[in-house]
Each structure stands twice: as structure tokens, then as C-alpha cells.
Design a protein around this motif. Structure first.
Motif, mmCIF file in Angstrom:
data_model
loop_
_atom_site.group_PDB
_atom_site.id
_atom_site.type_symbol
_atom_site.label_atom_id
_atom_site.label_comp_id
_atom_site.label_asym_id
_atom_site.label_seq_id
_atom_site.Cartn_x
_atom_site.Cartn_y
_atom_site.Cartn_z
ATOM 1 N N LYS A 184 -34.140 -46.346 37.775
ATOM 2 C CA LYS A 184 -34.897 -46.080 36.539
ATOM 3 C C LYS A 184 -35.997 -47.109 36.275
ATOM 4 O O LYS A 184 -36.937 -46.847 35.545
ATOM 5 N N LYS A 185 -35.831 -48.297 36.834
ATOM 6 C CA LYS A 185 -36.826 -49.350 36.577
ATOM 7 C C LYS A 185 -38.101 -49.192 37.398
ATOM 8 O O LYS A 185 -39.067 -49.925 37.197
ATOM 9 N N TYR A 186 -38.074 -48.260 38.316
ATOM 10 C CA TYR A 186 -39.223 -48.103 39.217
ATOM 11 C C TYR A 186 -39.889 -46.741 39.009
ATOM 12 O O TYR A 186 -39.238 -45.768 38.634
ATOM 13 N N GLY A 187 -41.194 -46.682 39.310
ATOM 14 C CA GLY A 187 -41.861 -45.392 39.427
ATOM 15 C C GLY A 187 -41.728 -44.864 40.848
ATOM 16 O O GLY A 187 -41.450 -43.686 41.070
ATOM 17 N N VAL A 188 -41.913 -45.774 41.792
ATOM 18 C CA VAL A 188 -41.790 -45.419 43.204
ATOM 19 C C VAL A 188 -41.007 -46.509 43.930
ATOM 20 O O VAL A 188 -41.288 -47.700 43.764
ATOM 21 N N ILE A 189 -40.010 -46.084 44.707
ATOM 22 C CA ILE A 189 -39.309 -46.988 45.630
ATOM 23 C C ILE A 189 -39.490 -46.376 47.002
ATOM 24 O O ILE A 189 -39.228 -45.188 47.184
ATOM 25 N N TYR A 190 -39.952 -47.145 47.949
ATOM 26 C CA TYR A 190 -40.071 -46.547 49.280
ATOM 27 C C TYR A 190 -39.749 -47.563 50.349
ATOM 28 O O TYR A 190 -39.782 -48.776 50.113
ATOM 29 N N GLY A 191 -39.456 -47.053 51.528
ATOM 30 C CA GLY A 191 -39.216 -47.954 52.646
ATOM 31 C C GLY A 191 -39.125 -47.219 53.960
ATOM 32 O O GLY A 191 -38.697 -46.063 54.009
ATOM 33 N N GLY A 192 -39.551 -47.894 55.005
ATOM 34 C CA GLY A 192 -39.288 -47.399 56.352
ATOM 35 C C GLY A 192 -37.801 -47.596 56.603
ATOM 36 O O GLY A 192 -37.234 -48.601 56.187
ATOM 37 N N VAL A 193 -37.155 -46.658 57.279
ATOM 38 C CA VAL A 193 -35.701 -46.759 57.403
ATOM 39 C C VAL A 193 -35.253 -47.640 58.576
ATOM 40 O O VAL A 193 -34.070 -47.947 58.695
ATOM 41 N N LYS A 209 -40.738 -37.912 38.897
ATOM 42 C CA LYS A 209 -41.442 -36.630 39.032
ATOM 43 C C LYS A 209 -42.772 -36.580 38.292
ATOM 44 O O LYS A 209 -43.701 -35.932 38.743
ATOM 45 N N ASP A 210 -42.880 -37.282 37.162
ATOM 46 C CA ASP A 210 -44.145 -37.198 36.419
ATOM 47 C C ASP A 210 -45.302 -37.899 37.148
ATOM 48 O O ASP A 210 -46.462 -37.738 36.771
ATOM 49 N N LEU A 211 -44.988 -38.648 38.200
ATOM 50 C CA LEU A 211 -46.042 -39.309 38.970
ATOM 51 C C LEU A 211 -46.570 -38.428 40.101
ATOM 52 O O LEU A 211 -47.516 -38.790 40.799
ATOM 53 N N ILE A 212 -45.935 -37.278 40.262
ATOM 54 C CA ILE A 212 -46.337 -36.364 41.339
ATOM 55 C C ILE A 212 -47.265 -35.307 40.742
ATOM 56 O O ILE A 212 -46.859 -34.578 39.836
ATOM 57 N N SER A 213 -48.500 -35.251 41.255
ATOM 58 C CA SER A 213 -49.406 -34.234 40.705
ATOM 59 C C SER A 213 -50.491 -33.867 41.694
ATOM 60 O O SER A 213 -50.629 -34.480 42.754
ATOM 61 N N ASP A 214 -51.269 -32.864 41.339
ATOM 62 C CA ASP A 214 -52.417 -32.465 42.160
ATOM 63 C C ASP A 214 -53.602 -33.382 41.938
ATOM 64 O O ASP A 214 -54.569 -33.350 42.683
ATOM 65 N N GLU A 215 -53.517 -34.165 40.887
ATOM 66 C CA GLU A 215 -54.611 -35.097 40.581
ATOM 67 C C GLU A 215 -54.484 -36.336 41.445
ATOM 68 O O GLU A 215 -53.882 -37.337 41.051
ATOM 69 N N VAL A 216 -55.075 -36.245 42.616
ATOM 70 C CA VAL A 216 -55.066 -37.401 43.520
ATOM 71 C C VAL A 216 -56.517 -37.782 43.787
ATOM 72 O O VAL A 216 -57.425 -37.055 43.399
ATOM 73 N N LEU A 217 -56.721 -38.906 44.452
ATOM 74 C CA LEU A 217 -58.103 -39.309 44.715
ATOM 75 C C LEU A 217 -58.789 -38.271 45.596
ATOM 76 O O LEU A 217 -58.152 -37.678 46.468
ATOM 77 N N PRO A 218 -60.076 -38.044 45.378
ATOM 78 C CA PRO A 218 -60.809 -37.082 46.198
ATOM 79 C C PRO A 218 -60.707 -37.462 47.673
ATOM 80 O O PRO A 218 -60.783 -38.640 48.012
ATOM 81 N N GLY A 219 -60.492 -36.488 48.513
ATOM 82 C CA GLY A 219 -60.402 -36.757 49.950
ATOM 83 C C GLY A 219 -59.012 -37.103 50.433
ATOM 84 O O GLY A 219 -58.813 -37.341 51.624
#
Ligand SMILES: *Cc1c(COP(=O)(O)O)cnc(C)c1O
Length: 360
Positions: A184-193, A209-219
């Protein structure tokens, strides 16, 4: 057959039990007459493999429902670009630089927006974690970025930074599942396994989930958009199928061992064996501030290049592999991930004691 004690920083040691099981299932996965490497990622057995892996990971990490779990390719390094491309809505992000991986991530993000380095431990060759209790977080920052465990230097955050309400993004490649994470303390946690969970080729991204959207940087390439993979249950294209299968087995292995709380206790006990020895040795010494020590990566030095070369050579001959430090740091480093048994660390310490006696 004889297995060595493998102290590699990554790809790294995996549980022997998992490897044996995978070997048994190699030619004929549960009666379907082919290996997991050979099956369609659209097949029923594979869907079951990925669904079970996700469910077990959710259980282990207590991942809340409003977070998505993605199994992707491209390694942790690809996320250095994916994170800003997906999250930089204002075009600004704050980075805390505690080592090479955080530095690389910050440099990559600079291609996409304004990057503020709000704290760094570069002044003392990344041998500590800066005070992150009251940071100059930028008003318009889209997120605050950390590398939680610094694989090369052997430091780890014991407290997460106060991001003053901003989204926290963390690269946890080398401490993934080594202890409980409060998702809950993070927006994104990621890692190579390939450090602590499975074979190289899979990266796990846990994202609110609210950080996932179609609004991404152009390109932004389709493949780097989180929404692409979230919408498709990580099956937009062929996923790293075999890697996911092995990760799934490691999740089961972790559950059997009592979960992440039990793993933390074990890892603390294990690291203590090595740190206690280093703290009283007259030859070897640890290189980072004690309060910031990693449970996973333990760098140490003698301070004499010839003796270090001798140590690395003799340790290898004695069955201790990959103890050479990172090429940018020198000295030695023992990576003691989840799958390294405490017996491996005890044997290493016994070897170091003997080396110290013979060479001091
Ligand atoms: C190894 C490592 C990386 C790089 O991982 P790749 O999968 O090779 O891109 C990034 N961050 C951390 C913390 C690492 O330990």
C-alpha cells in the motif's frame, strides 16, 4: 552431481527443490506430453500456471485488490524508461540516488522529463542510505523513485522515504520477497526476478490501478505501456512463459517455508552469521554503514589486492562461487538471497576464518 555454494548477485541461486521439480516436469508437464517451454501461452495449462503464480504472489505479499500484477520482459532496466513514460504526467520526477541502478534509472528518466535528485549517497561511494525523513520533494513531482536494495553496494532502506503524498516507485530487484513489503505504501514496485525469485527474462511489476492509463508520453511503444499488459492479463504477446512457471514454483516454495515473515527471520539469522564475523575479523571488513546493511548483498574487503585475488581464487577452489565484488567496486561480495541456505553462509565463514589464520 555436485552443487556449489553460489554467491552470485544475479542470475543467482534457486531452491534446489524447485530445480528438481522442474527437471522432473521437463519432458512431460503433468501428462500433457510436452515441456512448459513448448506449450502455447494461450493454452489452458499455461493459463493455469500464470493464474496460480499471480494468486500465490498476491497471497505472499498481501497485494490489495486495487493493484495489478504484471509479468513482463525487458528486465528491470526496461522499467527505467517505462516508469517515466507511463507516470510523468507533469514531466517531473524526484529520484534518490543510492547506487548505480538508481543512477541509471534517473539518467534514463532524464530523456523524458525533468529529474530532480533530491538525495544521494554518491559523496561516500554509496556506502549508506541518506536520511529520507524530510526530503525536498518537488511540488509538481509525478513520483519519487528509489532503488530499495542496492545490489552492488550492499545497502538497503530500513524506512521508506516520506514522499509527502507523492507516489513512491521502487526497484526491489534484489530484495523482492526477502521480507514483507507493505504494498500500500507504493505506487509501483518492480523487479527483475533473476536476483531472488527465478530465471532471468521476467520482470514483475506491481502497480496501483489508478496509475495505469492511456495517457502516456507521446511515442510510448505499445509494449512499454502498462495498460497494454494490464488489459491483457500479461498475455498481450508471448510472455516469458518458462520464467513465470519457475517463479510460480518459487512462490509455492516460499509459502511452504512460512511466507515472507518467516523468510525475513531466516534471512536476518543468515546475514548475522556473516556480519558478526566481519565485525570481529582482523582481516576482512564490511564496507557500508551498519544501520543500512542489506540482508541480501554483503560486500567486504581485505584492502590488499593480492590477498583479495588469492581469497577469490582459493574460495572458488573450495566450492564457493562468484564471490568477486562488482567490477566497479572491487573486493568481494557475497549475495545471500532467499535460496542460499544458512549452511552455505556458515561454511563460507569457516573458510574465511581459516584464510584469515593462514594469511594474517
Ligand atoms: C540487477 C539489477 C537491475 C538490472 O536488472 P536487469 O534485469 O539486468 O535489467 C536493476 N536494478 C537492480 C536493483 C538490480 O539489482
Amino acid at each position: 552431481m555436485s552443487r556449489v555454494y553460489n554467491f552470485s548477485a544475479g542470475p543467482a541461486v534457486l531452491p534446489e527443490e524447485v530445480l528438481r521439480e522442474a527437471a522432473e516436469e521437463m519432458l512431460d508437464y503433468r501428462g500433457i506430453g510436452m515441456s512448459v517451454m513448448e506449450m502455447s501461452h494461450r493454452s489452458k495449462p499455461f493459463q493455469e500456471i500464470i493464474d496460480t503464480a499471480e494468486a500465490d504472489l498476491r497471497e505472499l505479499m498481501k497485494i490489495p485488490e486495487d493493484y495489478e500484477v504484471l509479468f513482463l520482459q525487458g528486465g528491470a532496466s526496461q522499467q527505467f524508461a517505462a516508469v517515466p513514460m507511463n507516470l510523468m504526467k507533469n514531466g517531473v520526477a524526484d529520484y534518490i540516488v543510492t547506487g548505480q541502478w538508481a543512477k541509471k534509472a534517473a539518467q534514463e528518466a532524464e530523456k523524458y522529463g525533468k529529474v530532480n535528485i533530491i538525495a544521494s549517497s554518491a559523496d561516500k561511494t554509496f556506502s549508506y542510505i541518506p536520511d529520507v525523513s524530510d526530503l525536498p520533494v518537488s511540488e509538481d513531482a509525478d513520483y519519487v523513485y528509489i532503488c530499495e536494495n542496492n545490489t552492488i553496494y550492499g545497502t538497503k532502506y530500513k524506512e521508506l522515504p516520506d514522499t509527502k503524498g507523492k507516489t513512491l516507485v521502487a526497484d526491489v530487484s534484489s530484495c523482492f520477497l526477502s521480507e514483507p513489503h507493505d504494498v500500500k505504501k507504493y505506487g509501483v514496485i518492480y523487479g527483475g526476478v533473476q536476483k531472488n525469485i527465478g530465471p532471468a527474462g521476467t520482470v514483475i511489476v506491481i502497480i496501483r490501478k489508478d496509475l495505469i492509463s492511456d495517457e502516456v508520453l507521446p511515442g510510448t511503444p505499445t509494449m512499454l505501456k502498462y495498460k497494454t499488459h494490464a488489459d491483457a492479463g500479461s498475455l498481450y504477446n508471448t510472455p516469458p512463459a518458462y520464467g513465470i512457471y519457475i517463479c510460480g514454483k518459487v512462490f509455492k516454495w516460499l509459502k511452504k517455508r512460512g511466507g515472507l515473515g518467516a523468510m525475513k527471520e531466516y534471512n536476518e539469522r543468515k546475514a548475522k552469521v556473516l556480519y558478526d564475523y566481519l565485525d570481529q575479523s582482523k582481516m576482512f571488513r564490511g564496507t557500508v554503514e551498519k544501520k543500512d546493511r542489506s540482508l541480501m548483498n554483503v560486500p567486504f574487503v581485505i584492502g590488499d589486492a593480492d590477498l583479495e585475488a588469492k581469497f577469490i581464487q582459493e574460495s572458488k577452489a573450495a566450492g564457493f562461487e562468484n564471490l568477486k565484488g562488482h567490477r566497479t567496486v572491487g573486493g568481494m561480495r557475497a549475495s545471500i538471497y532467499n535460496a542460499m541456505p544458512i549452511e552455505g553462509v556458515e561454511a563460507l565463514v569457516a573458510f574465511m576464518k581459516k584464510f584469515e589464520e593462514e594469511n594474517l
